[in-house]
Design an enzyme around this catalytic site. Structure first.
Site, PDB file in Angstrom:
ATOM      1  N   GLY A 316     -24.540 -17.877  34.630  1.00 43.68           N
ATOM      2  CA  GLY A 316     -23.240 -18.183  32.719  1.00 43.68           C
ATOM      3  C   GLY A 316     -23.820 -16.288  32.945  1.00 43.68           C
ATOM      4  N   GLU A 317     -24.012 -15.771  31.184  1.00 44.96           N
ATOM      5  CA  GLU A 317     -24.500 -14.506  31.028  1.00 44.96           C
ATOM      6  C   GLU A 317     -23.810 -13.356  31.954  1.00 44.96           C
ATOM      7  OE1 GLU A 317     -27.643 -12.056  33.364  1.00 44.96           O
ATOM      8  OE2 GLU A 317     -27.888 -13.739  32.395  1.00 44.96           O
TER       9      GLU A 317
END
Length: 351
Positions: A316-317
């Site tokens: 993610g991120e």
């Protein structure tokens, strides 16, 4: 919500510039199609950017962080404190996306939409505090309609700030312990699929933990399904503040005319919700990578999306999107800088 900003029409890509770019590809010193999807990417970007020489030099990355009430049910291998701790790590430059943003020379914007555990002021972090995380959607809707609208708007405003800096590409990212449960629940509603077909390990749930996560989401969907009459209602009931912000960002990107590169599982769930809320968004989204999360492929299929890379990432991120940016940059530079047959005085066509 009749007349809401997210229902306004998306921009139409510039067909003339796209045709010019396509014609240029036939004149470059290579066999037609020899650069594969890189040719298609350059042509598509030319149409989206409305210029004969597409570029991906100014990159804006917005990371939306928020907590999830469903974490109370023990569906994550990590405690909720990690959301705020990771946000601080982003701000200090120590996270994966921090490293990748520096490498790309990208603008990295950090937005705290609502944490359970206060972290105090953090340098470079916009603290919007829409709510102290979402409510536990096993018991009640995750958000009120007002909270969801504020989160959607947070995404739109991030896109508008990127345009003030004349960004060529918008990337959204997520941080929130428990958000794979929200994304799974949202995907099940939007795709009309059973939980056991889409649920994944998230932060590392296995065996009995994964079975528990499945049962929790199944029970939550049983509670909410009778009330779901729109993608927005699904987002409000089982989504997250950061997922709503991402959906708002993708809609705004299409309305304002900036290409967006979608990250992995969480972002793809938001993208599908955005498309269901406003179908005109579709041409403005590129898909960066195929996540290791099992639900991601189902989302990509529904989006009719072919990601640029498949590296078994699931962080993610926006990390997967950042890794894929050099492919877009290569596509543009090859398109803009390769010689044509005439310029190179090549008399034999390679086509």
């Amino acid at each position: 919500m009749k007349g809401a900003w997210w229902q306004a029409a998306a921009r139409t890509p510039d067909g003339g510039r796209r045709a010019q770019a396509l014609a240029r590809q036939t004149q470059l010193t290579k066999p037609l199609g020899a650069l594969g999807r890189l040719e298609q990417l350059a042509v598509t970007l030319a149409g989206l950017q409305g210029r004969s020489q597409p570029a991906v030099e100014r990159i804006w990355i917005a990371i939306f962080a928020a907590d999830h009430g469903i974490a109370e049910e023990g569906i994550s291998a990590y405690p909720q404190e990690v959301t705020g701790q990771m946000l601080a790590n982003f701000a200090q430059g120590g996270a994966a996306i921090s490293v990748l943003a520096r490498h790309l020379g990208a603008e990295l914007e950090l937005l705290e939409l609502g944490l359970v555990h206060e972290v105090g002021p953090l340098p470079g972090v916009r603290q919007l505090k829409i709510a102290a995380g979402t409510a536990n959607f096993l018991r009640q809707p995750a958000m009120t309609s007002v909270q969801c609208a504020h989160a959607l708007l947070a995404g739109r405003e991030a896109v508008l700030r990127s345009l003030e800096k004349r960004a060529d590409l918008f990337i959204g990212g997520d941080m929130g312990i428990g958000n794979t449960s929200s994304a799974c629940a949202l995907a099940c509603l939007l795709l009309d699929q059973p939980v056991n077909r889409l649920v994944g390990a998230g932060t590392g749930m296995k065996g009995g933990g994964l079975q528990h996560k499945t049962r929790v989401i199944e029970a939550a969907l049983k509670l909410h399904r009778p009330y779901i009459d729109s993608p927005l209602e699904a987002l409000t009931r089982v989504g997250g503040l950061e997922i709503a912000a991402l959906a708002g960002a993708y809609i705004a990107a299409a309305q304002e005319g900036i290409a967006a590169l979608v990250d992995g599982y969480i972002c793809s769930a938001a993208a599908l919700c955005a498309l269901r809320m406003n179908p005109g968004v579709a041409p403005w989204l590129f898909y960066s990578h195929r996540s290791a999360e099992p639900c991601h492929q189902a989302l990509l299929d529904a989006l009719d999306a072919e990601p640029l890379v498949a590296l078994e990432m699931r962080l993610g991120e926006a990390s997967g999107a950042a890794v894929a940016v050099p492919l877009l940059q290569s596509a543009c530079r090859l398109h803009n800088e390769m010689a044509t047959f005439q310029e190179a005085a090549v008399s034999v066509s390679l086509r």
